[in-house]
Design a protein around this motif. Sequence first.
Motif, PDB file in Angstrom:
ATOM      1  N   ASP A  12       0.832  -1.203   0.000  1.00 27.14           N
ATOM      2  CA  ASP A  12       0.000   0.000   0.000  1.00 27.14           C
ATOM      3  C   ASP A  12       0.869   1.257   0.000  1.00 27.14           C
ATOM      4  OD1 ASP A  12      -2.257  -1.568   0.050  1.00 27.14           O
ATOM      5  OD2 ASP A  12      -2.480  -1.478   2.226  1.00 27.14           O
ATOM      6  N   HIS A  13       1.927   1.222   0.788  1.00 27.87           N
ATOM      7  CA  HIS A  13       2.826   2.371   0.859  1.00 27.87           C
ATOM      8  C   HIS A  13       3.538   2.580  -0.473  1.00 27.87           C
ATOM      9  CE1 HIS A  13       5.718   4.702   3.741  1.00 27.87           C
ATOM     10  NE2 HIS A  13       5.366   5.409   2.682  1.00 27.87           N
ATOM     11  N   VAL A  15       2.480   1.721  -3.508  1.00 29.48           N
ATOM     12  CA  VAL A  15       1.542   2.249  -4.497  1.00 29.48           C
ATOM     13  C   VAL A  15       1.223   3.716  -4.209  1.00 29.48           C
ATOM     14  CG1 VAL A  15      -0.803   2.058  -5.390  1.00 29.48           C
ATOM     15  CG2 VAL A  15       0.562   0.001  -5.036  1.00 29.48           C
ATOM     16  N   ALA A  16       1.066   4.058  -2.915  1.00 26.08           N
ATOM     17  CA  ALA A  16       0.760   5.444  -2.562  1.00 26.08           C
ATOM     18  C   ALA A  16       1.879   6.397  -2.959  1.00 26.08           C
ATOM     19  CB  ALA A  16       0.500   5.543  -1.058  1.00 26.08           C
ATOM     20  N   SER A  17       3.122   5.905  -2.972  1.00 33.04           N
ATOM     21  CA  SER A  17       4.245   6.780  -3.292  1.00 33.04           C
ATOM     22  C   SER A  17       4.247   7.222  -4.755  1.00 33.04           C
ATOM     23  CB  SER A  17       5.567   6.078  -2.967  1.00 33.04           C
ATOM     24  OG  SER A  17       5.842   5.042  -3.888  1.00 33.04           O
ATOM     25  N   GLY A  19       1.238   7.358  -6.529  1.00 31.87           N
ATOM     26  CA  GLY A  19      -0.120   7.801  -6.858  1.00 31.87           C
ATOM     27  C   GLY A  19      -0.199   9.171  -7.496  1.00 31.87           C
ATOM     28  N   PRO A  20       0.461  10.207  -6.936  1.00 28.93           N
ATOM     29  CA  PRO A  20       0.329  11.557  -7.507  1.00 28.93           C
ATOM     30  C   PRO A  20       0.901  11.696  -8.918  1.00 28.93           C
ATOM     31  CG  PRO A  20       1.166  11.643  -5.255  1.00 28.93           C
ATOM     32  CD  PRO A  20       1.210  10.204  -5.681  1.00 28.93           C
ATOM     33  N   TRP A  22       0.884   9.079 -11.235  1.00 29.57           N
ATOM     34  CA  TRP A  22       0.455   7.932 -12.039  1.00 29.57           C
ATOM     35  C   TRP A  22      -0.123   8.355 -13.391  1.00 29.57           C
ATOM     36  CZ3 TRP A  22       1.062   2.895 -12.271  1.00 29.57           C
ATOM     37  CH2 TRP A  22       0.180   2.142 -13.023  1.00 29.57           C
ATOM     38  N   ASP A  23      -1.148   9.199 -13.380  1.00 33.89           N
ATOM     39  CA  ASP A  23      -1.852   9.526 -14.621  1.00 33.89           C
ATOM     40  C   ASP A  23      -0.944  10.233 -15.623  1.00 33.89           C
ATOM     41  OD1 ASP A  23      -4.207   8.390 -13.764  1.00 33.89           O
ATOM     42  OD2 ASP A  23      -4.918  10.235 -12.815  1.00 33.89           O
ATOM     43  N   PHE A  69      -3.980  -1.078 -10.705  1.00 30.87           N
ATOM     44  CA  PHE A  69      -3.667   0.035  -9.810  1.00 30.87           C
ATOM     45  C   PHE A  69      -4.927   0.589  -9.160  1.00 30.87           C
ATOM     46  CE2 PHE A  69      -2.910   4.476  -8.833  1.00 30.87           C
ATOM     47  CZ  PHE A  69      -1.668   4.455  -8.221  1.00 30.87           C
ATOM     48  N   GLU A  70      -5.991   0.703  -9.941  1.00 23.54           N
ATOM     49  CA  GLU A  70      -7.227   1.277  -9.408  1.00 23.54           C
ATOM     50  C   GLU A  70      -8.037   0.259  -8.611  1.00 23.54           C
ATOM     51  OE1 GLU A  70      -7.879   4.385  -9.554  1.00 23.54           O
ATOM     52  OE2 GLU A  70      -6.312   4.976 -10.976  1.00 23.54           O
ATOM     53  N   ILE A  73      -7.168  -1.017  -4.799  1.00 26.92           N
ATOM     54  CA  ILE A  73      -7.525  -0.134  -3.696  1.00 26.92           C
ATOM     55  C   ILE A  73      -8.921  -0.469  -3.180  1.00 26.92           C
ATOM     56  CG2 ILE A  73      -7.875   2.274  -3.031  1.00 26.92           C
ATOM     57  CD1 ILE A  73      -5.922   3.068  -5.208  1.00 26.92           C
TER      58      ILE A  73
END
Length: 240
Positions: A12-13, A15-17, A19-20, A22-23, A69-70, A73
């Motif tokens: 989780d950590h 993937v969160a790193s 996240g901002p 990704w797109d 990725f989506e 969660i």
Amino acid sequence: MLMPAAASAEQDHMVASIGPFWDANETWLVLGIGLLLVAFPVAQGVVLGALYLPVAAMLVGLMLRGVGFEMRIKAEGWHRELWNWLFWAGSFLASFAQGFMLGRYITGFAPGFGFWLFAMLAGGAVCGGYVLLGATWLILKTEGELQRKALAWAKWGLIWVALGVALISLATPLVSETVRTKWFSFPNFILLSPLPIATLLSGIFLYKSLGRSDWQPSPGRSRSTCSRSPVLPTACSTTW
């Protein structure tokens, strides 16, 4: 690709790193193919025609990455594990396909077992490069046990990359007459010699920097002292 080696909370950590970012990171591929079509339509037809299957594999991998990725969660239980594995599989497939395409391009799409083997070697080397990149990113963005794991992953990834670079550097002149002529003709040999030297020095610098500095690329730690960085909280540790 490092996800299977981490615990659930660590995943989780990780993937969160990213996240901002990704797109925005997914748009370069669409722009690249679009620009290739507009600027060099003939080249686009030749390249994508010869690389149809690896391009399709890369797109499938990118789709698995995006959906995994989506969905991971929102999923729970074994569904979450399934999406984690699909995220890993998509990442590996997209990375390997990129390297495979590079290998086929270098050999001029020539047929033969040796040329295909070279392309697979290039695909594996690119996977190692992404593992190293992801590990150094985690070193910068995490702390504690996950950071220590990332340090080990980075060393393993660096060895993977170094081996891939060495093997590809030896094989490329053998599979490509164009490269062989350009690399070993005078004065090109002299002009190009700084590149392998700089690559070797960069690898040595990276290996020595691991565990010493968060920007080069792991967190600064010294014997029985505490260190601060603009990215990571205060960290106290003895020298590893």
